[in-house]
Design a protein around this motif. Structure first.
Motif, mmCIF file in Angstrom:
data_model
loop_
_atom_site.group_PDB
_atom_site.id
_atom_site.type_symbol
_atom_site.label_atom_id
_atom_site.label_comp_id
_atom_site.label_asym_id
_atom_site.label_seq_id
_atom_site.Cartn_x
_atom_site.Cartn_y
_atom_site.Cartn_z
ATOM 1 N N LEU A 147 0.875 -1.313 0.062
ATOM 2 C CA LEU A 147 0.095 0.026 0.022
ATOM 3 C C LEU A 147 0.847 1.223 0.038
ATOM 4 C CD1 LEU A 147 -2.915 0.877 -0.026
ATOM 5 C CD2 LEU A 147 -2.910 1.010 2.791
ATOM 6 N N ARG A 148 1.992 1.146 0.881
ATOM 7 C CA ARG A 148 2.691 2.478 0.751
ATOM 8 C C ARG A 148 3.524 2.603 -0.624
ATOM 9 N NH1 ARG A 148 4.460 4.003 6.105
ATOM 10 N NH2 ARG A 148 3.829 2.785 7.697
ATOM 11 N N ASP A 149 4.044 1.433 -1.210
ATOM 12 C CA ASP A 149 4.596 1.460 -2.611
ATOM 13 C C ASP A 149 3.498 2.242 -3.635
ATOM 14 O OD1 ASP A 149 6.628 0.276 -1.526
ATOM 15 O OD2 ASP A 149 6.324 -1.729 -2.068
ATOM 16 N N VAL A 150 2.283 1.742 -3.559
ATOM 17 C CA VAL A 150 1.257 2.497 -4.507
ATOM 18 C C VAL A 150 1.295 3.741 -4.376
ATOM 19 C CG1 VAL A 150 -1.178 2.349 -5.067
ATOM 20 C CG2 VAL A 150 0.081 0.249 -4.671
ATOM 21 N N ASP A 151 1.447 4.492 -2.984
ATOM 22 C CA ASP A 151 1.223 5.826 -3.023
ATOM 23 C C ASP A 151 2.538 6.522 -3.180
ATOM 24 O OD1 ASP A 151 -1.143 5.571 -1.913
ATOM 25 O OD2 ASP A 151 -0.896 5.301 0.271
ATOM 26 N N ARG A 152 3.553 5.908 -3.598
ATOM 27 C CA ARG A 152 4.844 6.858 -3.945
ATOM 28 C C ARG A 152 4.545 7.585 -4.966
ATOM 29 N NH1 ARG A 152 9.460 1.898 -3.057
ATOM 30 N NH2 ARG A 152 9.439 1.711 -0.858
ATOM 31 N N ASP A 153 3.688 7.274 -6.015
ATOM 32 C CA ASP A 153 3.562 8.250 -7.231
ATOM 33 C C ASP A 153 3.158 9.600 -6.734
ATOM 34 O OD1 ASP A 153 4.578 6.665 -8.986
ATOM 35 O OD2 ASP A 153 2.688 5.740 -9.560
ATOM 36 N N TYR A 154 2.126 9.481 -5.893
ATOM 37 C CA TYR A 154 1.732 10.675 -5.105
ATOM 38 C C TYR A 154 2.821 11.439 -4.321
ATOM 39 C CZ TYR A 154 -3.261 10.477 -6.245
ATOM 40 O OH TYR A 154 -4.485 10.259 -6.813
ATOM 41 N N VAL A 155 3.410 10.628 -3.591
ATOM 42 C CA VAL A 155 4.413 11.405 -2.915
ATOM 43 C C VAL A 155 5.522 12.022 -3.522
ATOM 44 C CG1 VAL A 155 6.264 11.105 -0.942
ATOM 45 C CG2 VAL A 155 3.998 9.860 -0.626
ATOM 46 N N ALA A 156 5.912 11.431 -4.644
ATOM 47 C CA ALA A 156 7.003 11.732 -5.444
ATOM 48 C C ALA A 156 6.793 13.057 -6.207
ATOM 49 C CB ALA A 156 7.328 10.874 -6.620
ATOM 50 N N GLY A 158 4.906 15.240 -4.489
ATOM 51 C CA GLY A 158 4.599 16.203 -3.520
ATOM 52 C C GLY A 158 3.113 16.135 -3.263
ATOM 53 N N TRP A 159 2.415 15.229 -3.620
ATOM 54 C CA TRP A 159 1.024 15.242 -3.498
ATOM 55 C C TRP A 159 0.672 14.430 -2.219
ATOM 56 C CZ3 TRP A 159 -1.657 14.366 -8.994
ATOM 57 C CH2 TRP A 159 -1.149 15.479 -9.952
ATOM 58 N N THR A 160 -0.490 14.706 -1.514
ATOM 59 C CA THR A 160 -0.933 13.794 -0.605
ATOM 60 C C THR A 160 -1.862 12.691 -1.036
ATOM 61 O OG1 THR A 160 -1.049 15.660 0.965
ATOM 62 C CG2 THR A 160 -2.243 13.709 1.615
ATOM 63 N N PRO A 161 -1.482 11.441 -1.175
ATOM 64 C CA PRO A 161 -2.495 10.396 -1.451
ATOM 65 C C PRO A 161 -3.852 10.607 -0.813
ATOM 66 C CG PRO A 161 -0.298 9.406 -0.832
ATOM 67 C CD PRO A 161 -0.452 10.838 -0.367
ATOM 68 N N PRO A 162 -4.954 10.168 -1.287
ATOM 69 C CA PRO A 162 -6.265 9.953 -1.031
ATOM 70 C C PRO A 162 -6.724 9.152 0.149
ATOM 71 C CG PRO A 162 -6.130 9.076 -3.068
ATOM 72 C CD PRO A 162 -4.823 9.660 -2.977
ATOM 73 N N ASN A 163 -7.290 9.538 0.900
ATOM 74 C CA ASN A 163 -7.738 8.478 2.067
ATOM 75 C C ASN A 163 -8.277 7.052 1.344
ATOM 76 O OD1 ASN A 163 -7.035 10.616 4.034
ATOM 77 N ND2 ASN A 163 -8.920 10.831 4.903
ATOM 78 N N LEU A 164 -8.069 6.159 2.155
ATOM 79 C CA LEU A 164 -8.486 4.902 1.605
ATOM 80 C C LEU A 164 -8.687 3.973 2.804
ATOM 81 C CD1 LEU A 164 -8.996 2.918 -0.715
ATOM 82 C CD2 LEU A 164 -6.598 2.323 -0.688
ATOM 83 N N TYR A 165 -9.937 3.276 2.776
ATOM 84 C CA TYR A 165 -9.991 1.945 3.611
ATOM 85 C C TYR A 165 -10.487 0.827 2.807
ATOM 86 C CZ TYR A 165 -10.021 5.597 7.166
ATOM 87 O OH TYR A 165 -10.007 6.815 8.118
ATOM 88 N N ILE A 166 -10.061 -0.309 3.189
ATOM 89 C CA ILE A 166 -9.969 -1.590 2.565
ATOM 90 C C ILE A 166 -10.752 -2.543 3.615
ATOM 91 C CG2 ILE A 166 -9.301 -3.199 1.015
ATOM 92 C CD1 ILE A 166 -6.858 -1.582 0.104
ATOM 93 N N ALA A 167 -11.821 -3.027 3.424
ATOM 94 C CA ALA A 167 -12.582 -3.958 4.595
ATOM 95 C C ALA A 167 -12.215 -5.522 3.859
ATOM 96 C CB ALA A 167 -13.856 -3.659 4.611
ATOM 97 N N PHE A 168 -11.768 -6.138 4.572
ATOM 98 C CA PHE A 168 -11.527 -7.860 4.316
ATOM 99 C C PHE A 168 -12.087 -8.612 5.289
ATOM 100 C CE2 PHE A 168 -7.586 -5.494 3.270
ATOM 101 C CZ PHE A 168 -7.265 -5.799 1.877
ATOM 102 N N ASP A 169 -13.621 -9.144 4.648
ATOM 103 C CA ASP A 169 -14.146 -9.981 5.354
ATOM 104 C C ASP A 169 -13.555 -11.514 4.886
ATOM 105 O OD1 ASP A 169 -16.029 -11.732 6.406
ATOM 106 O OD2 ASP A 169 -17.948 -10.867 5.392
ATOM 107 N N LEU A 170 -12.977 -11.879 6.146
ATOM 108 C CA LEU A 170 -11.874 -13.236 5.846
ATOM 109 C C LEU A 170 -12.708 -14.231 6.013
ATOM 110 C CD1 LEU A 170 -8.806 -12.144 8.258
ATOM 111 C CD2 LEU A 170 -9.347 -11.616 5.744
ATOM 112 N N ALA A 171 -13.923 -14.311 6.687
ATOM 113 C CA ALA A 171 -14.982 -15.406 6.626
ATOM 114 C C ALA A 171 -15.282 -16.045 5.461
ATOM 115 C CB ALA A 171 -15.865 -15.335 7.657
ATOM 116 N N ASN A 172 -15.900 -14.817 4.687
ATOM 117 C CA ASN A 172 -16.522 -15.056 3.205
ATOM 118 C C ASN A 172 -15.619 -14.594 2.207
ATOM 119 O OD1 ASN A 172 -19.100 -15.544 4.614
ATOM 120 N ND2 ASN A 172 -19.088 -13.656 5.323
ATOM 121 N N GLN A 173 -14.397 -14.097 2.628
ATOM 122 C CA GLN A 173 -13.297 -13.895 1.291
ATOM 123 C C GLN A 173 -14.216 -12.784 0.327
ATOM 124 O OE1 GLN A 173 -9.825 -14.659 0.459
ATOM 125 N NE2 GLN A 173 -10.362 -14.940 2.917
ATOM 126 N N HIS A 174 -14.375 -11.727 1.207
ATOM 127 C CA HIS A 174 -15.117 -10.559 0.308
ATOM 128 C C HIS A 174 -14.174 -9.464 0.914
ATOM 129 C CE1 HIS A 174 -19.300 -12.752 0.334
ATOM 130 N NE2 HIS A 174 -18.608 -13.275 -0.546
#
Length: 461
Positions: A147-156, A158-174
């Protein structure tokens, strides 16, 4: 170009104000307010810095700097979103292997948020920090590295990457994504963790079906029930009694049907079913619905659902069941089994409005036991002599001619209507039309009996 303010630079480059302020700090300049003025030299430094070290042509900035940079920023955002989707299956597989969730908890949220002290981390759906017993520090750091690696294009840049939340439902694999914990708590669309394909919503019950053995309602029984439902200020203006053969046709038309959104036949009417329609929602038992009242105002529509019966002594038993549904005009039904009464009404209206399928009989006059006039009652049934009648009236309108080979089930078809003009794509507009069941093949061979099967949701989903 004259004196520029901080927010004007942000608009010019297609970024947010926070990104410009962060860029000023990176250039060892003091933090300024969004409305602060910038010198020409400092504005040029900001443009070069935020454009990845490349200067912008003065002429380009004068012509349409906002459009050019907006497209540039949009491209970066799309690349960022694609990269996030590519790392999700790997993150989900690693979480499944190393996370130790307590009983009852199945969802872990990975996040990047510029509004928190820890910009990258894991938490629960409610925002609480994830206990160390669930995921140790080394595993968490390794899982967040992509996740940090993906944000490097923004950081390079001087931009601030957008907020992001990823929910992992491990029981159902969703998995599902959002820009805040609020959206994560109310997922709109779930994806399969391994393929990122959309996960269909869970079934909310079986499709509406007719109960052929319940009490049969005739025109004589309807007025008493109408009188028991409404009052002087709020009552249906018209009543419709849908005959049993027409109900069979309406229920069959819902099998594999596309979304129907016809105009209401009447904006304040109660629709009675000669036989009850069995409707079911998630977690509910069967409801043997006898009537649906649709009322539409200037801006809102409402639907009420009733069960009803008439005892041998003439006593009326009627009760409203389920929640009262409402929405803004125009009426567009929720096209899944969570709102079966909406789907059934849409099918009824579409079949009545099509023409050549139904015939109506108007019954007026008469007085109910309370002394009030009966009002107008319209009985709707399948049109005599039609292909539909040969199927749904049990052959009383004449046996169909002998046809060989196979039978075609009734279905909806998109019919071109040149009178409606052309659509946005330049093609003739179409409407959905119900095509009756019919046989196909050469003459001379005996026709096998017509069988219409309505499968449950669990079988054809």
């Amino acid at each position: 170009m004259g004196t520029r303010r901080v927010f004007e630079i942000a608009n010019e480059l297609g970024v947010d104000v926070r990104t410009v302020i962060d860029a000023l700090l990176s250039l060892s300049e003091p933090a300024l307010r969004p409305e602060a003025e910038l010198s020409d030299a400092l504005a040029r430094k900001l443009r070069v810095y935020l454009n990845g070290g490349r200067a912008l042509a003065e002429e380009g900035r004068r012509v349409e700097p906002k459009r050019r940079q907006s497209k540039f920023a949009k491209g970066i955002r799309e690349q960022h979103d694609d990269a996030i989707r590519r790392i999700i299956p790997t993150m989900a597989a690693r979480l499944r292997d190393c996370a130790q969730l307590p009983d009852g908890d199945t969802v872990i949220v990975a996040f990047h948020s510029r509004d928190t002290a820890t910009r990258y981390g894991f938490c629960t759906v409610s925002g609480e920090p994830l206990p160390s017993t669930v995921l140790d520090v080394a595993d968490a750091r390794a899982l967040l590295a992509p996740l940090r690696d993906v944000d490097r294009d923004y950081v390079a840049r001087g931009w601030t990457p957008p907020n992001l939340y990823i929910a992992f439902d491990l029981a159902n694999q969703h998995v599902w994504l959002g820009r805040s914990l609020k959206t994560i708590g109310h997922p709109g669309e779930r994806l399969a963790a391994d393929s990122l394909l959309r996960v269909p919503p869970p079934t909310a019950g079986e499709p509406p079906r007719l109960n052929p053995r319940a009490q049969l309602f005739t025109a004589a029984k309807v007025p008493a029930v109408v009188a028991a439902i409404g009052d002087a200020s709020d009552h249906p203006e018209e009543s419709f009694l849908l005959h049993e053969d027409f109900l069979h046709l309406a229920v069959d038309s819902l099998v594999d049907a596309e979304v129907l959104d016809p105009l209401p036949v009447h904006i304040n009417a109660i629709w009675f079913f000669a036989r009850p329609i069995v409707m079911q929602r998630a977690g509910d038992s069967d409801r043997h619905v006898r009537a649906v009242w649709y009322r539409q105002g200037s801006s809102m529509w409402r639907i009420r659902t009733y069960v009803a019966g008439v005892a041998g002594s003439g006593v009326v038993n009627v009760k409203q069941v389920g929640p009262q549904l409402a929405g803004r005009v125009p009426f567009v039904p929720v096209w899944d089994d969570s709102r079966p009464e909406q789907k059934l009404l849409a099918a009824v209206w579409a079949l009545i409005a099509q023409g050549g399928i139904t015939e109506s009989e108007h019954v007026t006059g008469g007085v109910v036991a309370g002394g009030e006039p009966q009002g107008e009652l319209t009985i709707v049934r399948v049109q005599a002599g039609s292909h539909h009648a040969s199927v749904y009236r049990g052959g009383i309108d004449g046996e169909p001619p002998d046809r060989a080979a196979w039978s075609v089930r009734g279905h909806w078809r998109r019919q071109p209507y040149p009178s409606l003009g052309l659509g946005d794509d330049g093609r003739v507009r179409t409407r959905l039309r119900w095509i009756a069941s019919y046989t196909k093949g050469s003459h001379g061979s005996p026709m096998e009996p017509k069988v219409i099967a309505v499968n449950s949701r669990a079988e054809w989903t």
